[in-house]
Design a protein around this motif. Structure first.
Motif, mmCIF file in Angstrom:
data_model
loop_
_atom_site.group_PDB
_atom_site.id
_atom_site.type_symbol
_atom_site.label_atom_id
_atom_site.label_comp_id
_atom_site.label_asym_id
_atom_site.label_seq_id
_atom_site.Cartn_x
_atom_site.Cartn_y
_atom_site.Cartn_z
ATOM 1 N N ILE B 94 13.869 -3.105 -9.986
ATOM 2 C CA ILE B 94 12.756 -2.440 -9.317
ATOM 3 C C ILE B 94 11.429 -2.889 -9.920
ATOM 4 C CG2 ILE B 94 11.692 -0.207 -8.837
ATOM 5 C CD1 ILE B 94 14.534 0.968 -8.795
ATOM 6 N N GLN B 95 11.384 -2.966 -11.240
ATOM 7 C CA GLN B 95 10.141 -3.406 -11.891
ATOM 8 C C GLN B 95 9.789 -4.832 -11.487
ATOM 9 O OE1 GLN B 95 10.379 -2.708 -16.159
ATOM 10 N NE2 GLN B 95 11.769 -1.041 -15.760
ATOM 11 N N TRP B 96 10.798 -5.669 -11.516
ATOM 12 C CA TRP B 96 10.584 -7.077 -11.221
ATOM 13 C C TRP B 96 10.193 -7.238 -9.747
ATOM 14 C CZ3 TRP B 96 8.917 -11.381 -12.385
ATOM 15 C CH2 TRP B 96 9.466 -12.624 -12.032
ATOM 16 N N ALA B 97 10.814 -6.438 -8.901
ATOM 17 C CA ALA B 97 10.502 -6.538 -7.472
ATOM 18 C C ALA B 97 9.088 -6.039 -7.181
ATOM 19 C CB ALA B 97 11.524 -5.750 -6.656
ATOM 20 N N ILE B 98 8.645 -5.030 -7.917
ATOM 21 C CA ILE B 98 7.265 -4.566 -7.721
ATOM 22 C C ILE B 98 6.301 -5.720 -7.958
ATOM 23 C CG2 ILE B 98 5.461 -3.118 -8.740
ATOM 24 C CD1 ILE B 98 7.576 -0.946 -9.142
ATOM 25 N N LEU B 99 6.582 -6.495 -9.000
ATOM 26 C CA LEU B 99 5.700 -7.630 -9.309
ATOM 27 C C LEU B 99 5.830 -8.734 -8.262
ATOM 28 C CD1 LEU B 99 6.092 -7.936 -13.180
ATOM 29 C CD2 LEU B 99 4.263 -6.850 -11.877
ATOM 30 N N VAL B 100 7.063 -9.103 -7.940
ATOM 31 C CA VAL B 100 7.264 -10.225 -7.021
ATOM 32 C C VAL B 100 6.787 -9.875 -5.619
ATOM 33 C CG1 VAL B 100 9.005 -11.659 -5.919
ATOM 34 C CG2 VAL B 100 9.142 -11.200 -8.370
ATOM 35 N N GLN B 101 7.230 -8.729 -5.122
ATOM 36 C CA GLN B 101 6.765 -8.315 -3.788
ATOM 37 C C GLN B 101 5.269 -8.081 -3.807
ATOM 38 O OE1 GLN B 101 9.294 -4.865 -3.163
ATOM 39 N NE2 GLN B 101 10.530 -6.000 -1.689
ATOM 40 N N GLY B 102 4.800 -7.528 -4.904
ATOM 41 C CA GLY B 102 3.370 -7.292 -5.028
ATOM 42 C C GLY B 102 2.595 -8.588 -4.912
ATOM 43 N N PHE B 103 3.099 -9.616 -5.601
ATOM 44 C CA PHE B 103 2.421 -10.904 -5.568
ATOM 45 C C PHE B 103 2.423 -11.476 -4.152
ATOM 46 C CE2 PHE B 103 2.533 -15.536 -5.874
ATOM 47 C CZ PHE B 103 1.334 -15.750 -6.515
ATOM 48 N N PHE B 104 3.554 -11.361 -3.459
ATOM 49 C CA PHE B 104 3.633 -11.975 -2.137
ATOM 50 C C PHE B 104 3.014 -11.115 -1.035
ATOM 51 C CE2 PHE B 104 7.024 -14.602 -4.043
ATOM 52 C CZ PHE B 104 6.563 -15.837 -3.629
ATOM 53 N N GLN B 105 3.085 -9.809 -1.177
ATOM 54 C CA GLN B 105 2.718 -8.972 -0.036
ATOM 55 C C GLN B 105 1.575 -8.002 -0.295
ATOM 56 O OE1 GLN B 105 5.954 -7.344 2.429
ATOM 57 N NE2 GLN B 105 7.365 -8.295 1.000
ATOM 58 N N PHE B 106 1.409 -7.582 -1.559
ATOM 59 C CA PHE B 106 0.432 -6.520 -1.789
ATOM 60 C C PHE B 106 -0.644 -6.942 -2.769
ATOM 61 C CE2 PHE B 106 4.604 -4.664 -0.929
ATOM 62 C CZ PHE B 106 4.333 -4.035 0.263
ATOM 63 N N TYR B 107 -0.904 -8.230 -2.800
ATOM 64 C CA TYR B 107 -1.865 -8.750 -3.755
ATOM 65 C C TYR B 107 -3.171 -9.051 -3.044
ATOM 66 C CZ TYR B 107 -3.714 -11.743 -7.460
ATOM 67 O OH TYR B 107 -4.475 -12.283 -8.466
ATOM 68 N N TYR B 108 -4.216 -8.366 -3.430
ATOM 69 C CA TYR B 108 -5.527 -8.676 -2.879
ATOM 70 C C TYR B 108 -6.559 -8.095 -3.825
ATOM 71 C CZ TYR B 108 -4.072 -4.270 -0.825
ATOM 72 O OH TYR B 108 -3.533 -3.040 -0.635
ATOM 73 N N ASP B 109 -7.757 -8.638 -3.751
ATOM 74 C CA ASP B 109 -8.808 -8.139 -4.615
ATOM 75 C C ASP B 109 -8.427 -8.353 -6.083
ATOM 76 O OD1 ASP B 109 -11.214 -6.981 -5.006
ATOM 77 O OD2 ASP B 109 -10.556 -4.912 -4.742
ATOM 78 N N GLY B 110 -7.620 -9.383 -6.336
ATOM 79 C CA GLY B 110 -7.269 -9.699 -7.713
ATOM 80 C C GLY B 110 -6.226 -8.804 -8.348
ATOM 81 N N LYS B 111 -5.665 -7.895 -7.559
ATOM 82 C CA LYS B 111 -4.722 -6.952 -8.159
ATOM 83 C C LYS B 111 -3.522 -6.735 -7.236
ATOM 84 C CE LYS B 111 -8.218 -4.166 -10.433
ATOM 85 N NZ LYS B 111 -9.191 -3.173 -9.990
ATOM 86 N N ILE B 112 -2.410 -6.371 -7.836
ATOM 87 C CA ILE B 112 -1.286 -5.857 -7.051
ATOM 88 C C ILE B 112 -1.549 -4.385 -6.815
ATOM 89 C CG2 ILE B 112 1.143 -5.254 -7.178
ATOM 90 C CD1 ILE B 112 1.541 -7.859 -8.752
ATOM 91 N N HIS B 113 -1.498 -3.951 -5.572
ATOM 92 C CA HIS B 113 -1.765 -2.543 -5.283
ATOM 93 C C HIS B 113 -0.452 -1.783 -5.207
ATOM 94 C CE1 HIS B 113 -6.187 -2.666 -4.211
ATOM 95 N NE2 HIS B 113 -5.887 -3.826 -4.738
ATOM 96 N N LEU B 114 -0.493 -0.573 -5.718
ATOM 97 C CA LEU B 114 0.752 0.148 -5.923
ATOM 98 C C LEU B 114 0.669 1.552 -5.334
ATOM 99 C CD1 LEU B 114 3.441 -0.305 -7.396
ATOM 100 C CD2 LEU B 114 2.461 0.835 -9.365
ATOM 101 N N GLY B 115 1.688 1.920 -4.605
ATOM 102 C CA GLY B 115 1.812 3.279 -4.108
ATOM 103 C C GLY B 115 3.297 3.552 -3.942
ATOM 104 N N VAL B 116 3.638 4.763 -3.541
ATOM 105 C CA VAL B 116 5.058 5.086 -3.405
ATOM 106 C C VAL B 116 5.706 4.181 -2.359
ATOM 107 C CG1 VAL B 116 6.637 6.883 -2.617
ATOM 108 C CG2 VAL B 116 4.914 7.419 -4.296
ATOM 109 N N LEU B 117 4.929 3.758 -1.363
ATOM 110 C CA LEU B 117 5.482 2.853 -0.354
ATOM 111 C C LEU B 117 5.985 1.557 -0.992
ATOM 112 C CD1 LEU B 117 5.849 2.711 2.730
ATOM 113 C CD2 LEU B 117 3.771 1.367 2.815
ATOM 114 N N ASN B 118 5.263 1.057 -1.965
ATOM 115 C CA ASN B 118 5.715 -0.150 -2.648
ATOM 116 C C ASN B 118 6.982 0.104 -3.432
ATOM 117 O OD1 ASN B 118 2.855 0.052 -2.287
ATOM 118 N ND2 ASN B 118 2.720 -1.997 -3.128
#
Lengths: 469, 469, 469
Positions: B94-118
């Protein structure tokens, strides 16, 4: 016409009375959401506070009854004790806490007011008793446990009331009020109940394959629903959202670290199930005091790792030391999982408070840290209320002042809890409380009608001697 | 005045920046719901996305940690391995996927954005790894499992990103992206890790009475919360409602069928617990790809039955064949429960897409099948938006085009997963990864400090020889 | 323009048809919330009934599948039977109940309408069958159980329909329709299936250490989610809030009392796990019929204690008497946990109805007791609707009239259930239904492929004889 008019008058009168009471009462919101009489044509059923609180309440119920219940059933001959006494003590404690907390915090208009929110508060008090229970697991009779709960809840209730009403601290996850209080109370009790002969180890003080699995299930229940626990009493909206994310991240960090350390610190490189059952949860406690603040996911992760390391080293080195030198026989190692981590959490909370700025929080700063909001009458309050209409007047505390109150709360809580625990321990030593003798500790047979397979269940070896009798 | 003004300016500036980023970013909704700074006097706390997502997240948590955990604990001497490695791998993934998915799908403004949906997205990725884990259960060290997760998640992340961004398919329940991907990845890994000696059977490759019961509990956790899994990422409202109903119906159909077939296909007419543990769940997968569409309860029922039959026959005839002839030792039979059923589900999804008409869906057609909505600038879009104000511009695809993209996604996913799995398997064969030797597969003693009763627990017969030693 | 216009016309036409049907149909609300066609630009997705019902549905799912499943696994050699047959019967029953209840209550416009609310209704019907199952646990084949469910559901469906449509009673927690019906139906079945030889006791009719623990887990699942069960079908808002509080209080009271009585009534002062598993739950039933009324927490507490005492004395004295004298071999003691408590609950409900006044409830009186609302055309109705806009016209019943209808429902339900149960029992005695012979009752080996350790698992003593063979 007459009938409905009369009815209407009754409602208007009752509502006015209720509002009058509300206006004169400081403290948490007053709950009339379960009272049919106070519903009127403005009431929107789906806005009943029930729907905001019940999902969190249900999650915490699972933690209390199934999570703690399974986790505490880890001794191979004390599964009934762990699970059933947990059930009994939890039920008793919640009822007693509803009354005690009700008297201190929800008593007005001649009555204790009750809603699901109060049940959540009572379950938190229940968690306190169950954590303390961990210190004396297997060495106490149900009568002793009930008396412990009977005494611990008022001490906790007064502490909570004093901290909430006078010190006014930030502690969404209950690191100070729940974990630290419970830990030092439990240590106080177990100090007085010291049994020298148990320091040599007890033949029944071990797990079995099945009891270890059951206990891991308990851990998983706690792990899965811990975000609900840490966020149940935060502000709704982004505060609660952060609390859930931080708790999840903290737990994840401590779980990975726990597996790694368990293998690394063991002589043969193998993982110990006791670590899987306990140390994995450390991160849930360490993020507690700052869980709703803008501490960033990275800080939550670091807190999870730190908590896990402290907890692991505590189990490895501190617990044996405490047992031998300080007469603190801490059966489940609550000092590691709740004490050390609670202290780290408090410290982190203080740092988070000192570092909190308007640049990071915007005007929400005065909601998350509600005591830093300007006091009633301050012109700044009116300006802020334009930005956040719901903002309530605070105490105008600075970050430093708030931090000092947090420090006071930590030390105050430790002192009250330890003294309360010691005195409770003295009461538990009174005769006629059916305290088990040293030989039959950790043994279900003393308090339960056990099934026919009990005598040989979970036995490491089927003794040839007995078989050839 | 000055203070609040300054504050307000900060917020306005930050909000504008955030909005600018939002406007320039395609893809899923951007999550600021956990950021205190971006709350303002229009924010309504109870409309935070948390409250839409958290109940589903909590249900999926139970599935991942308790459902998979208990289900995988079915070997009589590998209960710790099944449950604790599931815990470890899930947390890590789960931790690793937050980073990987974050990088591919939720990365903008220089940051991975995080919410319960992620977190929900990450738990889906986690389910992928846990399913693949089923293929190699008991034959891999935790280090190997961690490396498998480490490699599988980026392959999955890229596949998911490509499918979501370029192919744009309908797959609410994840039949293609989760089940098919996980299955063929796992088969790829187990193909490389082939152990000829295990084809003869292994003395510890069996269940015990208690492990079977524990595993059924896992099945029940998965069964009960599967509707939440299949519906977590659908549109809110009627789409999610349908997803829940169809999943429930599909599961019910496959459960009844599984009991009937288990008894009918067994020589002595008895029910096999392995079928109760696995085949009952087939319906949850088969409805996946069309779960939010207007397929009717009857079709969901038929899909449940078909999935169950395919899964059952797979366990009975295909798995032994694959193991002997194709070197595919699929420990939990993931090819039956996730592969065959995933393929059926994909086919059903394609049929449902081809059969979808405005007569059945009304204008909602263009929401459920969002890529069939008229593209930006099409006058039809404006007309439809009068009927459904929230409707977003699509790609103007026809049903056939959408179906072709689905087909492409299925074959693409299989290819990428299989190749990824094979390569991962090669990496796992590297030395120094503590891979267990054939003799000590399915054995907790290798990686865990086992309790004293381990050596004889769950043993079919207490050997007289050992006792008279 | 043309396209969207046509679409719009379709929707308008369909909506009008649907509304027409709605207007002409009495009874519970009609569910179109899963139909894409009937969503339009007024539809607000988050107001879909799904979000009001799904959390309660999920909780009840856990009760049905995990709660009942684990609870019924208490026999040491019938764990598979308890858990897997529960799974099978529950799944079958829910499907069958959807059809039967759908035909009687949700059938209009040529179709059975389906939403999560209907699933909740079906799960309630399922609970009825699972309770009755408790009376014949271990003595019936799965074919017999399926036939029992096949017959019980229509009898229940007709009873429910008649009571809901004609008698129109208050019974939010289902004390009458669920618990009393299930109890007397189950007693009817077990009366016909009487096995004289089992009165002497059966060697396998006992628990083991692990099965007792598993069963307690089932109890805890039921305990934790019971508030959701009792409140799932109440009015939203304060009614549901009260239902949750009262259920929690009732359960807490009966749990404490159960532990105390278990120890006091046992010869050696020890606690019996059978009491922990069953009697603790009595309070959930006793508060059922009045759970949404303004009975006050104190009354809920007293009801919990009364229910617990009745249930405990029933297990101790009544069950053995019924088994020996009246041929009622009630395997799980459902007459104690559901019959006696259901009767107490009904009586309490009648008292609460007779005592309900406008002074206590305000105009909400006519919502909680909807049949006491003035009938259509009564000028009082219009006046009340000014106070509560949503108030629906009722039957203008007085409290006494309502009480009489409740009495009629109790006796009617008992009569129909008992006769239905007796006739079902006769059907179950038909040959070729694989009824187990007396010797192999309570034995998984008859219906399951058991794991290799089955023959000696949970055995009280490892027989030396067998070992030295």
């Amino acid at each position: 016409m007459h009938h409905a008019q009369k009815l209407n008058e009754v409602i208007v009168k009752k509502s006015q009375e209720a509002k009058l009471v509300l206006l004169n009462m400081p403290g948490p919101p007053k709950n009339h959401d379960a009272n049919a009489l106070l519903q009127n044509n403005q009431t929107r059923p789906m806005e009943n506070s029930l729907y905001q609180n019940y999902p969190f309440f249900a999650d915490i119920q699972v933690m209390i009854f199934l999570g703690f219940g399974c986790l505490l059933a880890f001794f191979r001959h004390y599964g009934f004790g762990g699970m059933a006494f947990n059930f009994l003590i939890a039920t008793f404690t919640i009822q007693w806490a509803i009354l005690v907390q009700g008297f201190f915090q929800f008593y007005y208009d001649g009555k204790i007011h009750l809603g699901v929110l109060n049940l959540i508060n009572a379950e938190f008090a229940c968690a306190v008793v169950l954590i303390s229970f961990g210190a004396v697991l297997g060495k106490t009779s149900p009568v002793q446990l009930l008396i412990m709960a009977l005494l611990e809840i008022p001490v906790f209730g007064v502490t909570e009331w004093a901290v909430v009403k006078y010190l006014k601290i930030n502690d969404a996850g209950g690191s100070i009020l729940i974990h630290i209080f419970a830990c030092y109370f439990g240590l106080g009790v177990t100090f007085v109940l010291y049994r020298p002969s148990l320091n040599e180890g007890h033949p029944k003080e071990s797990t079995s394959y099945q009891s270890d699995l059951l206990s891991v299930m308990g851990t998983l229940f706690l792990w899965v629903f811990w975000p609900s626990f840490n966020s149940a009493l935060t502000f709704k909206g982004d505060d609660q959202h952060r609390a859930i994310l931080h708790t999840f991240i903290g737990l994840s960090a401590s779980t990975i670290t726990a597996f790694a350390l368990s293998s690394m610190l063991s002589k043969n490189g193998k993982i110990s199930m006791a670590d899987v059952q306990n140390v994995t949860l450390a991160g849930g406690v360490t993020v507690g005091a700052s869980v709703d603040m803008m501490i960033s996911p990275a800080a939550a992760y670091v807190l999870g790792i730190l908590g896990c390391i402290a907890c692991m080293l505590g189990y490895k080195y501190l617990s044996p030391f405490l047992a031998r030198r300080l007469r603190l026989q801490d059966q489940c190692g609550i000092h590691n999982l709740h004490g050390l981590t609670g202290l780290i959490s408090s410290l982190a909370g203080i740092c988070a408070i000192l570092l909190a700025t308007e640049e990071t929080y915007g005007p929400s700063l005065y909601q998350t840290f509600s005591h830093r909001a300007p006091p009633e009458g301050d012109p700044l309050l009116a300006e802020l209320q334009e930005l956040i209409p719901d903002l309530e007047a605070g105490l105008g505390r600075t970050a430093r002042e708030q931090a000092l109150f947090q420090v006071a709360a930590v030390f105050g809580t430790i002192a009250v809890a330890a003294v309360g625990g010691l005195l409770t321990g003295v009461v538990l030593k009174l005769p006629y409380l059916a305290s088990p003798s040293d030989e039959i500790c950790f043994d279900d047979e003393l308090f339960f009608n056990v099934p026919p397979d009990y005598s040989c269940v979970n036995d490491p070896i089927v003794s040839p001697a007995r078989l050839t009798e």
